[in-house]
Design a protein around this motif. Structure first.
Motif, PDB file in Angstrom:
ATOM      1  N   ALA A 173       0.880  -1.170   0.000  1.00 38.29           N
ATOM      2  CA  ALA A 173       0.000   0.000   0.000  1.00 38.29           C
ATOM      3  C   ALA A 173       0.921   1.224   0.000  1.00 38.29           C
ATOM      4  O   ALA A 173       2.101   1.096   0.325  1.00 38.29           O
ATOM      5  CB  ALA A 173      -0.883   0.003   1.245  1.00 38.29           C
ATOM      6  N   PRO A 174       0.417   2.397  -0.386  1.00 40.57           N
ATOM      7  CA  PRO A 174       1.277   3.585  -0.373  1.00 40.57           C
ATOM      8  C   PRO A 174       1.946   3.787   0.991  1.00 40.57           C
ATOM      9  O   PRO A 174       1.312   3.640   2.028  1.00 40.57           O
ATOM     10  CB  PRO A 174       0.316   4.729  -0.694  1.00 40.57           C
ATOM     11  CG  PRO A 174      -0.768   4.078  -1.487  1.00 40.57           C
ATOM     12  CD  PRO A 174      -0.924   2.704  -0.901  1.00 40.57           C
ATOM     13  N   VAL A 175       3.250   4.087   0.953  1.00 43.09           N
ATOM     14  CA  VAL A 175       4.064   4.221   2.155  1.00 43.09           C
ATOM     15  C   VAL A 175       4.756   5.579   2.130  1.00 43.09           C
ATOM     16  O   VAL A 175       5.161   6.053   1.077  1.00 43.09           O
ATOM     17  CB  VAL A 175       5.137   3.105   2.192  1.00 43.09           C
ATOM     18  CG1 VAL A 175       6.109   3.302   3.333  1.00 43.09           C
ATOM     19  CG2 VAL A 175       4.496   1.746   2.271  1.00 43.09           C
ATOM     20  N   ILE A 176       4.910   6.187   3.301  1.00 43.51           N
ATOM     21  CA  ILE A 176       5.659   7.446   3.419  1.00 43.51           C
ATOM     22  C   ILE A 176       7.091   7.097   3.825  1.00 43.51           C
ATOM     23  O   ILE A 176       7.307   6.444   4.839  1.00 43.51           O
ATOM     24  CB  ILE A 176       5.051   8.373   4.480  1.00 43.51           C
ATOM     25  CG1 ILE A 176       3.608   8.692   4.149  1.00 43.51           C
ATOM     26  CG2 ILE A 176       5.901   9.613   4.654  1.00 43.51           C
ATOM     27  CD1 ILE A 176       3.368   9.921   3.364  1.00 43.51           C
ATOM     28  N   GLY A 177       8.054   7.531   3.008  1.00 43.96           N
ATOM     29  CA  GLY A 177       9.462   7.321   3.315  1.00 43.96           C
ATOM     30  C   GLY A 177      10.099   8.648   3.672  1.00 43.96           C
ATOM     31  O   GLY A 177       9.768   9.683   3.098  1.00 43.96           O
ATOM     32  N   GLY A 178      11.012   8.607   4.620  1.00 42.18           N
ATOM     33  CA  GLY A 178      11.685   9.823   5.041  1.00 42.18           C
ATOM     34  C   GLY A 178      13.131   9.845   4.582  1.00 42.18           C
ATOM     35  O   GLY A 178      13.619   8.891   3.963  1.00 42.18           O
ATOM     36  N   ALA A 179      13.815  10.921   4.899  1.00 42.82           N
ATOM     37  CA  ALA A 179      15.220  11.070   4.522  1.00 42.82           C
ATOM     38  C   ALA A 179      16.027   9.910   5.099  1.00 42.82           C
ATOM     39  O   ALA A 179      15.868   9.543   6.255  1.00 42.82           O
ATOM     40  CB  ALA A 179      15.762  12.396   5.023  1.00 42.82           C
ATOM     41  N   GLY A 180      16.865   9.314   4.252  1.00 44.14           N
ATOM     42  CA  GLY A 180      17.704   8.198   4.666  1.00 44.14           C
ATOM     43  C   GLY A 180      17.089   6.839   4.410  1.00 44.14           C
ATOM     44  O   GLY A 180      17.784   5.821   4.495  1.00 44.14           O
ATOM     45  N   ASP A 181      15.793   6.770   4.104  1.00 41.48           N
ATOM     46  CA  ASP A 181      15.168   5.481   3.797  1.00 41.48           C
ATOM     47  C   ASP A 181      15.652   4.972   2.449  1.00 41.48           C
ATOM     48  O   ASP A 181      15.948   5.747   1.536  1.00 41.48           O
ATOM     49  CB  ASP A 181      13.637   5.607   3.787  1.00 41.48           C
ATOM     50  CG  ASP A 181      13.056   5.727   5.182  1.00 41.48           C
ATOM     51  OD1 ASP A 181      13.780   5.421   6.156  1.00 41.48           O
ATOM     52  OD2 ASP A 181      11.884   6.115   5.307  1.00 41.48           O
ATOM     53  N   LEU A 182      15.709   3.644   2.321  1.00 42.03           N
ATOM     54  CA  LEU A 182      16.163   3.017   1.085  1.00 42.03           C
ATOM     55  C   LEU A 182      14.973   2.508   0.299  1.00 42.03           C
ATOM     56  O   LEU A 182      14.074   1.860   0.844  1.00 42.03           O
ATOM     57  CB  LEU A 182      17.116   1.852   1.398  1.00 42.03           C
ATOM     58  CG  LEU A 182      18.393   2.221   2.148  1.00 42.03           C
ATOM     59  CD1 LEU A 182      19.226   0.975   2.410  1.00 42.03           C
ATOM     60  CD2 LEU A 182      19.194   3.244   1.372  1.00 42.03           C
ATOM     61  N   VAL A 183      14.961   2.805  -1.002  1.00 41.81           N
ATOM     62  CA  VAL A 183      13.911   2.353  -1.914  1.00 41.81           C
ATOM     63  C   VAL A 183      14.567   1.430  -2.928  1.00 41.81           C
ATOM     64  O   VAL A 183      15.547   1.815  -3.558  1.00 41.81           O
ATOM     65  CB  VAL A 183      13.246   3.548  -2.638  1.00 41.81           C
ATOM     66  CG1 VAL A 183      12.191   3.068  -3.611  1.00 41.81           C
ATOM     67  CG2 VAL A 183      12.663   4.520  -1.639  1.00 41.81           C
ATOM     68  N   GLN A 184      14.040   0.198  -3.051  1.00 49.75           N
ATOM     69  CA  GLN A 184      14.610  -0.752  -3.999  1.00 49.75           C
ATOM     70  C   GLN A 184      13.584  -1.111  -5.050  1.00 49.75           C
ATOM     71  O   GLN A 184      12.464  -1.491  -4.758  1.00 49.75           O
ATOM     72  CB  GLN A 184      15.075  -2.019  -3.291  1.00 49.75           C
ATOM     73  CG  GLN A 184      15.702  -3.012  -4.249  1.00 49.75           C
ATOM     74  CD  GLN A 184      16.300  -4.217  -3.538  1.00 49.75           C
ATOM     75  OE1 GLN A 184      16.344  -4.267  -2.324  1.00 49.75           O
ATOM     76  NE2 GLN A 184      16.755  -5.168  -4.321  1.00 49.75           N
ATOM     77  N   LEU A 185      14.007  -0.979  -6.319  1.00 52.20           N
ATOM     78  CA  LEU A 185      13.211  -1.358  -7.487  1.00 52.20           C
ATOM     79  C   LEU A 185      14.097  -2.286  -8.313  1.00 52.20           C
ATOM     80  O   LEU A 185      15.103  -1.836  -8.849  1.00 52.20           O
ATOM     81  CB  LEU A 185      12.831  -0.130  -8.308  1.00 52.20           C
ATOM     82  CG  LEU A 185      12.150   0.989  -7.543  1.00 52.20           C
ATOM     83  CD1 LEU A 185      12.686   2.327  -7.932  1.00 52.20           C
ATOM     84  CD2 LEU A 185      10.681   0.924  -7.779  1.00 52.20           C
ATOM     85  N   GLY A 186      13.751  -3.557  -8.389  1.00 50.00           N
ATOM     86  CA  GLY A 186      14.605  -4.499  -9.100  1.00 50.00           C
ATOM     87  C   GLY A 186      15.958  -4.569  -8.424  1.00 50.00           C
ATOM     88  O   GLY A 186      16.064  -4.736  -7.220  1.00 50.00           O
ATOM     89  N   GLY A 187      17.041  -4.398  -9.203  1.00 57.74           N
ATOM     90  CA  GLY A 187      18.386  -4.417  -8.654  1.00 57.74           C
ATOM     91  C   GLY A 187      18.909  -3.041  -8.316  1.00 57.74           C
ATOM     92  O   GLY A 187      20.096  -2.886  -8.006  1.00 57.74           O
ATOM     93  N   ILE A 188      18.071  -2.028  -8.371  1.00 53.73           N
ATOM     94  CA  ILE A 188      18.505  -0.653  -8.127  1.00 53.73           C
ATOM     95  C   ILE A 188      18.040  -0.204  -6.737  1.00 53.73           C
ATOM     96  O   ILE A 188      16.863  -0.290  -6.411  1.00 53.73           O
ATOM     97  CB  ILE A 188      17.985   0.295  -9.207  1.00 53.73           C
ATOM     98  CG1 ILE A 188      18.575  -0.113 -10.563  1.00 53.73           C
ATOM     99  CG2 ILE A 188      18.323   1.742  -8.887  1.00 53.73           C
ATOM    100  CD1 ILE A 188      18.103   0.672 -11.735  1.00 53.73           C
ATOM    101  N   VAL A 189      18.999   0.261  -5.929  1.00 49.82           N
ATOM    102  CA  VAL A 189      18.704   0.749  -4.584  1.00 49.82           C
ATOM    103  C   VAL A 189      18.970   2.242  -4.556  1.00 49.82           C
ATOM    104  O   VAL A 189      20.039   2.700  -4.976  1.00 49.82           O
ATOM    105  CB  VAL A 189      19.576   0.029  -3.521  1.00 49.82           C
ATOM    106  CG1 VAL A 189      19.287   0.587  -2.131  1.00 49.82           C
ATOM    107  CG2 VAL A 189      19.354  -1.463  -3.569  1.00 49.82           C
TER     108      VAL A 189
END
Length: 153
Positions: A133-149
């Motif tokens: 579900a939609p998530v709120i990410g803050g500064a320093g959080d890591l977002v991973q899509l496939g092999g890209i972080v």
């Protein structure tokens, strides 16, 4: 078969053909948009109108690629709804076979960056947790899509 049933089947087939053409046109239109990172540049104004402009416009956030090493350091400005994926029509187009054509949507908000998976095959992860579900990410959080972080900054 009765004539009424054949007529009904003909109309259903015609409706399916029109629906197919509509979807093809919709995909063609969406795929033909240009690959541009969304940025808003405010023109200098004086007085109250400039203060109103600053109060209304959302803060600009950034996604910075950490992995893979080939892309490390690449920075993407996020100032509005931004689609990430492999399709040419995405505002952020990433060349990774594990990323879907339309993979995720990110947009800045008052309390952080809103991250939403768009039904991707391999999922979107925030701090190693799958986004359902939609998530709120803050500064320093890591977002991973496939092999890209990427890191939110």
């Amino acid at each position: 078969m009765s004539d009424a049933l054949l007529t009904l089947l003909k109309w259903c087939l015609l409706a399916l053909v029109y629906l197919f053409f509509f979807r093809v046109l919709q995909a063609t239109w969406f795929g033909s948009t240009t690959n541009v990172t969304v940025r808003t540049v405010a023109k200098p104004r004086s007085g109250r109108s400039q203060r109103k402009q600053e109060a209304v416009s959302p803060a600009v956030s950034h996604l910075v690629v950490l992995e893979p090493p080939v892309l490390a350091g690449r920075q993407y400005s996020i100032s509005g709804d931004t689609i990430i994926g492999r399709a040419a029509g995405c505002q952020i187009s990433l060349d990774d076979t594990y990323i879907s054509q339309l993979h995720a949507r990110v947009s800045p908000g008052d309390s952080g960056m809103l991250i939403e998976d768009l039904g991707s095959t391999n999922g979107t992860y925030v701090n190693r947790e799958r986004v359902t579900a939609p998530v709120i990410g803050g500064a320093g959080d890591l977002v991973q899509l496939g092999g890209i972080v990427m890191e939110i900054r």
